[in-house]
Each structure stands twice: as C-alpha cells, then as structure tokens.
Design an enzyme around this catalytic site. Sequence first.
Site, PDB file in Angstrom:
ATOM      1  N   SER A 118     -10.072  12.556 -44.699  1.00 12.51           N
ATOM      2  CA  SER A 118      -9.373  11.815 -43.648  1.00 12.51           C
ATOM      3  C   SER A 118      -9.945  11.983 -42.247  1.00 12.51           C
ATOM      4  O   SER A 118      -9.490  11.290 -41.330  1.00 12.51           O
ATOM      5  CB  SER A 118      -7.885  12.186 -43.633  1.00 12.51           C
ATOM      6  OG  SER A 118      -7.198  11.494 -44.658  1.00 12.51           O
ATOM      7  N   LYS A 121     -10.964   8.812 -40.567  1.00 13.38           N
ATOM      8  CA  LYS A 121     -10.071   7.964 -39.764  1.00 13.38           C
ATOM      9  C   LYS A 121     -10.508   7.911 -38.301  1.00 13.38           C
ATOM     10  O   LYS A 121     -10.156   6.964 -37.584  1.00 13.38           O
ATOM     11  CB  LYS A 121      -8.632   8.461 -39.875  1.00 13.38           C
ATOM     12  CG  LYS A 121      -7.999   8.227 -41.248  1.00 13.38           C
ATOM     13  CD  LYS A 121      -6.569   8.739 -41.297  1.00 13.38           C
ATOM     14  CE  LYS A 121      -5.866   8.330 -42.594  1.00 13.38           C
ATOM     15  NZ  LYS A 121      -6.412   8.989 -43.785  1.00 13.38           N
ATOM     16  N   SER A 301      -1.924  10.856 -40.452  1.00 14.96           N
ATOM     17  CA  SER A 301      -2.974  10.605 -41.444  1.00 14.96           C
ATOM     18  C   SER A 301      -2.527   9.555 -42.454  1.00 14.96           C
ATOM     19  O   SER A 301      -2.827   9.649 -43.649  1.00 14.96           O
ATOM     20  CB  SER A 301      -3.383  11.902 -42.164  1.00 14.96           C
ATOM     21  OG  SER A 301      -4.703  11.816 -42.654  1.00 14.96           O
TER      22      SER A 301
END
Length: 466
Positions: A118, A121, A301
């Site tokens: 993640s 991102k 997230s």
Amino acid sequence: MARVVTGTVAAALVVTGGYAWADIHDFVPGILTIGPEPAPPAPFPTAPGATLGAAPTSVVSTLDPAAPTPGAAELQAAVDAVVADPRLGPSVGVVVSDALTGEVLASSTPGTPRVPASIQKLFTAAAALSTLDPDSVLTTTVTQAASGRLTLVGGGDMMLAAGAGDPAAVNGRAGLDDLAAQVAETLRLTGGTTVQLTLDDSLFTGSATGPWADDIPGLGFAAPVAAVAVDTGRLSAGEYAPRTDDPAMAAARTFAAALGQHGVTVEGEPTRGTSGAGDTVLGSVDSAPLGQVVEYFLHTSDNTITEVVGRLVAIEAGLPASFGGATQAVAQQLDRLGVDTEGLTLADASGLGDGSRASATTLAELLAVMSSPSHPELRTVMTGMPVAALDGTLSDRFVSTDAAGLVRAKTGSLPGVTSLAGNLLTDDGRELLFVVMADQAPGPGQWDARAAIDGFVAALTDCGCR
C-alpha cells in the site's frame, strides 16, 4: 418735497441706529456684539488611517536548515543492520535521504523493484493532486428523460450515505436520502410520483476487480470499483465488512427505497442504461472535495477509494477509466514529475493486486519531490499520511517509543510484504525521508517485520548519528 426726503432719511437713520443697537445687544441677527468672544470651533474630526502592526510571529517553529545532518557512516551501519534482520527476510530495500538537500545518506539495494503493497498509494495520491483540482467534487445526479423515467447517474462517489449526508464527514458527505428528497419535491410539483428507475454507472469501464483475487470483496479488503456506491459497498458495519458484488446496483436499490420514503413509487427493479445529454436534472449531491478524499485513503489505506481516484486521473489524461488506464496515467504523471520510474510496474492504483513492482529509489524520489517547495500542490500528500501513535494506520505503532508524533508515513502490508515510507524528525531537528521495503518477510503475520522496521525508524529519530 425736500422736507419729505429729509424726514425719510432721518427715519431711516433712526431705524438703522435702533437695529444696530439691537444687533450689538444680540437681540437681532447681525455681526455686531458686546458678548464675549466665542471659543474657536473644535477641529473637524479625522479617523486614523490604517497602520501596519508588528510583524506576525509563527506559533509553530520552522525547521532550522543548519540542524546537523546525521553521519553517513553511522546511518549506513543502521541500514545494514535492519537489512540483515531475519525478521524482514532476504529481500529488503532501504533509502534514507535528507529532506532539505535531497541527498541520499544511506541505502541498500535501492534500485531493485519489489512488491510495494500500500505504499504504492503514494503514487496515486501524487498523480491526483498534481493533475486534478483538490477542491473538485464527485456529483451524483438524478435526471429525467421523460415523465416517469428517472436515471441515477454515478459520478464516482462510492462513499454515499444511505440516509442523510454528513457535512463533516468524508465517507458519507453526500446522502441518498437527501437526493431522494430533492427529486420527490420536484416530482410533487409536476404531479408525477410514480416512476421507473434506470442506473447509469457508465463512468468507469473494464473489469471492476481487475487483478484482485476473487475473494477480495468477500474478505472486505475492497469492493468492485463502481461509479456509485453506498459506504464503498459494505454489507454491514466495520472496516473489513464483506462487500456487495455489485455496489452500483445496490446503491440504485437503496435510492429507490429512499424515494418510497418520500412518497414516490418506483415500479419494478432498477435497470441499467444511460442518461442523455438533454435530460433534465432533478437533483444532485456532492462528495467531499478531492483533496480530502486523497487524505482519507492515505489515512485509512482504503483500496477501493484509491482505485476510484486512479480512474479520475485516467479520465483527466484522456485514457480509459479502468485498471489499465489508471495505472498508465499514474505512471505517466510520475515521469512528468521527474521521478525515476525504472523497473516500475503497476497492476492497480492501490497496491492490493498481484503484479506491482517498485524500487525504493522511485519511492524516495517521489518523497523528495513532494517535500520540495517547488511542488506545493503535493504537500497535502506529505501532511495527509498517518502520524506515528496518533492516527490512521499508524495509530497503534510507535506508541511506546520516542518516535511517537515524529514520524509521518504510509504503511504497506500484504502476505509476506511489509513496507513503510515517509518522513521523520531527528533529535537534532533534521528532517529525513525514508523508505523500507521487505517483500519476502517470513510469516505468519507481519508483527515481527513491523517491529523490525519500527525499531529502525525509531532509532533514526533518536540518534544524532555523528
């Protein structure tokens, strides 16, 4: 005749003399007086002009550019130690750089592409805020093609509330009940309260789950990406609640029920279709501004919302609003920002799917760009990341360390993958940027790998390292 003139003049003199006497004694108007001289009139009042006050002082101290930089040898020793930590496994990439100068102070295999999870991102966030208006909103609309034919048009908002919207929230800023109330009021004025409902979710294209495993929605890690949804398609309360397999149609059914609560009868089930350019708009509701949406997915997230934003970047770039279009648009924007993208492969916009690879160098260079004064539009990404021991996905990390409140970073977790990227402040007041990626961490779980990374990062805040 002379006698008459003389008499007239004499009379005038008498009158004139009498008036002068009356004037002197202030009985009649005139300029003569025996009264005391009046005081001079007060000056005409004047308002003071605007003046500059004292120079403003900041209540937040700025970082001292002369703060000592940690010693390179000591930093490299700390990097070598965390790379050798068995809790992280055999594949670890690290970069530590100076936020002010951009100089890389220590690293280990920084150019090797690894699974980012993640922390990927950050790519989508930077691409969004460097191409899209952070104040723009996603609008959900209801149109009417003809009497009794309504269309719910999705504008990308997958965080609609089923009931009333909450102006203080990001998830649930707009509400379907508010939209239904607008539409019902208009229909009452026209006298047509029995309708058929069409769903237009054509904003996004391609597969709704792309590279994700089939069980991802059921496990609650993400919903199929759609142009409209209630609470990102959750079937119940909870961060990882299972998601519906068709969020857009579920939202249409919820809207139909809301119309019923406001006296509008919806005949049959909603069907898919498209709204025409000439259709009449009967109502609309807006999401939170894009800048807040980006901060939301960095804090939580949230995979689904990250994918939505990735598709918005694709639309802005003139690419398909799909997994493929989003990843292409994000990668192109990183190139435009001057970030080294060698070895970069993106399977999706969120880091959830299998197939993404990125090097620690790519992430470190992006952090440097976002920290640079030349890109103020990207500061929101840096400030939007979770803070150690305070909020978001870092709320339960660094709690018992001196690094609490001094680390701001994006987390990444997948089976066998643990990563962390962000910035920190040393005891000497120097801001450092860091990236740690481990994509072969031994299991089960990520607790040991997280502990190893957190210990390394906390040590960086503690040390003078000189």
